[in-house]
Design an enzyme around this catalytic site. Structure first.
Site: not given
Length: 304
Positions: A92, A96, A106, A109-110, A145, A175, A258
């Site tokens: 991950s 910034h 960001h 892959v997992r 894209h 929100h 974690g």
């Protein structure tokens, strides 16, 4: 089924390649590595680059963690996982940049496996990448894209559309009623064909640099002043809000015991909040709002 150690080997190599490319792109700073172990099982290596020529902070983490029980947030949706041992491997990253004209980004892959009584009861792949501009450029959004679409093409004509839509829906601040940025790809619980799914995971992981590094070269030296910097810091607050309120990976990581430092590596080093902020009508800052909604970027934006 794909051996999880094979996935692990790919992911450690991916972390190495991404860190090397980002150091070269930055040209000044280097990653510091923190190798850690987890009492419940497994560990990882967290790499952070700070105060670079391009990146104010860049974090690229690899983890290989395991346990004998899953947190309630996982078993509530998947009751068959209750009481199963599990192992999860992933890379991950969150970048910034210093320049407000270069977007935050960001990628993740997992792979996850759960076992009970020596048998695999569940497995899946997940991941994607997304882009969060503060001063968006149409050519950058199109490049991002188009790269995503092209890497999806070998996996079916609707793969890009489905995973692009999933990204829009996932990275949405309910929100605030706005997306976190201009999206990209997101997928989870992919378990149709393990070899083909693993191949797609590699395409996404390998495609990230193709999508992002051209933006670095275009925007790293764009002139900016205090106004742009203040707006960047304000908008970074939205990034914090999403990660702490809505992000399932953050929730799973914290609930499963974690490593907090590695989980919260995604947060920006500097950020500001301002009550009731509203950009000046017609300003470059006000223009961003039109990009914070799901759009068919490849067809709505003029071809460049």
């Amino acid at each position: 089924m794909t051996d999880i150690d094979t996935v692990r080997d790919y992911l450690t190599g991916l972390q190495d390649r991404i860190c090397s490319a980002l150091e070269q792109a930055d040209g000044r700073a280097r990653f510091a590595e923190d190798v850690w172990t987890r009492e419940e099982g497994g560990g990882g290596r967290t790499r952070v680059l700070r105060d670079g020529a391009v990146f104010e902070q860049a974090g690229v983490g690899f983890s290989d963690v395991s346990g004998t029980t899953l947190p309630p947030s996982a078993t509530a949706a998947r009751p068959e996982l209750a009481g199963a041992s599990w192992r999860a491997v992933g890379v991950s990253l969150v970048l910034h940049p210093l320049n407000p004209y270069l977007p935050t980004t960001h990628c993740n892959v997992r792979h996850f496996q759960a076992r009970r009584d020596g048998e695999t009861v569940a497995w899946w792949f997940g991941g994607g990448f997304d882009l969060t501009p503060y001063y968006p450029f149409d050519e950058d959004v199109l490049h991002w894209h188009r790269t995503a679409r092209d890497l999806c093409a070998p996996y079916g004509g609707d793969r890009y559309d489905r995973h692009k839509r999933w990204c829009d829906e996932y990275f949405y601040l309910k929100h605030r009623k706005e997306t976190r940025g201009v999206g990209g790809l997101f997928f989870d619980d992919l378990h149709e064909d393990s070899e083909r799914d693993f191949d797609y995971l590699r395409a996404v992981g390998d495609g990230f640099l193709d999508a992002y590094l051209p933006l670095v070269e275009r925007r790293r030296d764009t002139p900016h002043g205090e106004r742009e910097r203040e707006f960047q810091l304000y908008r970074r607050g939205r990034y914090v809000e999403f990660n702490l309120v809505w992000d399932r990976g953050t929730l799973f990581g914290l609930q499963s015991g974690g490593r907090s430092e590695s989980i919260l590596m995604s947060l920006p080093p500097l950020v500001r909040w301002e009550y009731g902020y509203a950009p000046e009508s017609g300003s470059a800052e006000a223009r961003l709002q039109d990009y914070l909604r799901p759009r068919d970027w490849l067809n709505e934006l003029p071809a460049l």
